[in-house]
Write an enzyme that holds these catalytic residues in place. Sequence first.
Site, PDB file in Angstrom:
ATOM      1  N   HIS A  97      -9.648   2.191   0.084  1.00  0.00           N
ATOM      2  CA  HIS A  97      -9.559   1.078   1.030  1.00  0.00           C
ATOM      3  C   HIS A  97     -10.670   1.138   2.079  1.00  0.00           C
ATOM      4  O   HIS A  97     -10.438   0.877   3.264  1.00  0.00           O
ATOM      5  CB  HIS A  97      -8.181   1.093   1.688  1.00  0.00           C
ATOM      6  CG  HIS A  97      -7.692  -0.239   2.125  1.00  0.00           C
ATOM      7  ND1 HIS A  97      -8.214  -0.912   3.207  1.00  0.00           N
ATOM      8  CD2 HIS A  97      -6.734  -1.047   1.618  1.00  0.00           C
ATOM      9  CE1 HIS A  97      -7.580  -2.066   3.351  1.00  0.00           C
ATOM     10  NE2 HIS A  97      -6.674  -2.165   2.396  1.00  0.00           N
ATOM     11  N   GLU A 127     -11.610  -3.813  -2.981  1.00  0.00           N
ATOM     12  CA  GLU A 127     -10.718  -2.789  -3.537  1.00  0.00           C
ATOM     13  C   GLU A 127     -10.511  -3.022  -5.028  1.00  0.00           C
ATOM     14  O   GLU A 127      -9.867  -3.989  -5.424  1.00  0.00           O
ATOM     15  CB  GLU A 127      -9.365  -2.853  -2.838  1.00  0.00           C
ATOM     16  CG  GLU A 127      -9.435  -2.841  -1.330  1.00  0.00           C
ATOM     17  CD  GLU A 127      -8.219  -3.533  -0.701  1.00  0.00           C
ATOM     18  OE1 GLU A 127      -7.091  -3.338  -1.186  1.00  0.00           O
ATOM     19  OE2 GLU A 127      -8.406  -4.285   0.266  1.00  0.00           O
ATOM     20  N   HIS A 182       0.793  -1.235   0.000  1.00  0.00           N
ATOM     21  CA  HIS A 182       0.000   0.000   0.000  1.00  0.00           C
ATOM     22  C   HIS A 182       0.825   1.286   0.000  1.00  0.00           C
ATOM     23  O   HIS A 182       0.524   2.239   0.727  1.00  0.00           O
ATOM     24  CB  HIS A 182      -0.935   0.011   1.209  1.00  0.00           C
ATOM     25  CG  HIS A 182      -2.002  -1.055   1.179  1.00  0.00           C
ATOM     26  ND1 HIS A 182      -2.460  -1.639   0.029  1.00  0.00           N
ATOM     27  CD2 HIS A 182      -2.708  -1.631   2.189  1.00  0.00           C
ATOM     28  CE1 HIS A 182      -3.402  -2.528   0.329  1.00  0.00           C
ATOM     29  NE2 HIS A 182      -3.572  -2.557   1.624  1.00  0.00           N
TER      30      HIS A 182
END
Length: 400
Positions: free
Chosen positions: A224, A365, A151
């Site tokens: 997210h 996602e 991420h």
Amino acid sequence: MQSPFPTLFKTAAAAASILIMNACSPASEDNAGQPEPQTGDGDSNAIAKADFGETKAGEATEIYTLTNKNGLVAKVTTYGATLVELHLPDKDGNLVDVINGFDNVAGYEGDGNQYFGCTTGRVCNRIAKGKFTLDGEEYTLATNNEPNHLHGGGDKALSKQVWKAEPSAEAQAVTFSLTSPDGEEGYPGNLSMKVTYTLTDENELRIDYEATTDKATPVNLTNHAYFNLGGAGSGTILSHELTLNADNYTATDDTLIPTGKIEPVADTALDFRKAHVIGERIPDKEAKETADCETSTLGYDHNFVVNGEAGTMRLAARLKDPASGRVMEIHTDQPGIQFYSGNFLMEQEGKGGKKYPFRGALCLETQHFPDSVNHEDFPSTILKPGDTYSTTTVHRFSAE
Ligand code: BGC
């Protein structure tokens, strides 16, 4: 007994959208709150703006409230261009906030934040061992989810930066912008990004992303948000029914890095082509706590290959909470969708003192496949100078 799951995530140390509702007025209001309108009195389109607190580094943050004609509310903050609240009606019109989050920026900077609602990147999901080669040069990124990069990395991941906000004068929309300088978090190129959240009167939350660069660089942006359609902090998502428009998924090793194989979901616990109750095919909490289950039975954490042509909008997922009747459909132009069943939620305290238990919310996602930058046959995530990265995901809400 062999797990019905293909490989799942191994370590428990992981760092941790728009809707169509019945066109009805909500029967009752939850505590959505009414911050001061930002622009002129009497301006019915005004987008309310409020203070969301100062970051540890002393930066001011703001929160904006979008409201549609049916009473739906979405709140977004400049910190991480994050979706903080989303208030949706149930089948009787009762509004509830369905998103995990915190009351202020201090919460988002705290240990309980597992990428709640944020804009995730520069590259969401994992990059194997934090390494990739582009145009003959090797790049090294933070391995913040050992042994991989997750991420976007460390303190300068997009989710931890304060973005600039521009509320729209015409729509219930806010555009966040940020330029990430060349070399930030190890990524090449000055990357200029825009993320726009729009709440429509058709009960949709639309997220549009745009980016340009001055040097070739991988980009994979997603949101997210953690959803619990029964209400954030109201128990688990195990009774939600999920449909995924995906015949295949990307098989991974036990650190969740794709092996490169695209495998069929048929005859596995990943087959959501027809609606399935999420809890039907994963073990209960007690089983998860035994040593055996720390590996392949922890829950869902998989990238599904969305059927249909990437680059065109199509249905990726449909989620329903049978108790409240709330339904969310996700439409996207992205090639994949990561379904993560909240396996690392840890009873942390969020908005209004609500607790978020193990599997208390789930993420869907939309994105390019994990570790695409190291897989030539996956759809490319490389953005080149002169090109514009542009992608859209629409969350459509209803109740039945
Ligand atoms: C990943 C999970 C990770 C979580 C962190 C998800 O996108 O797939 O493995 O633990 O993000 O919040």
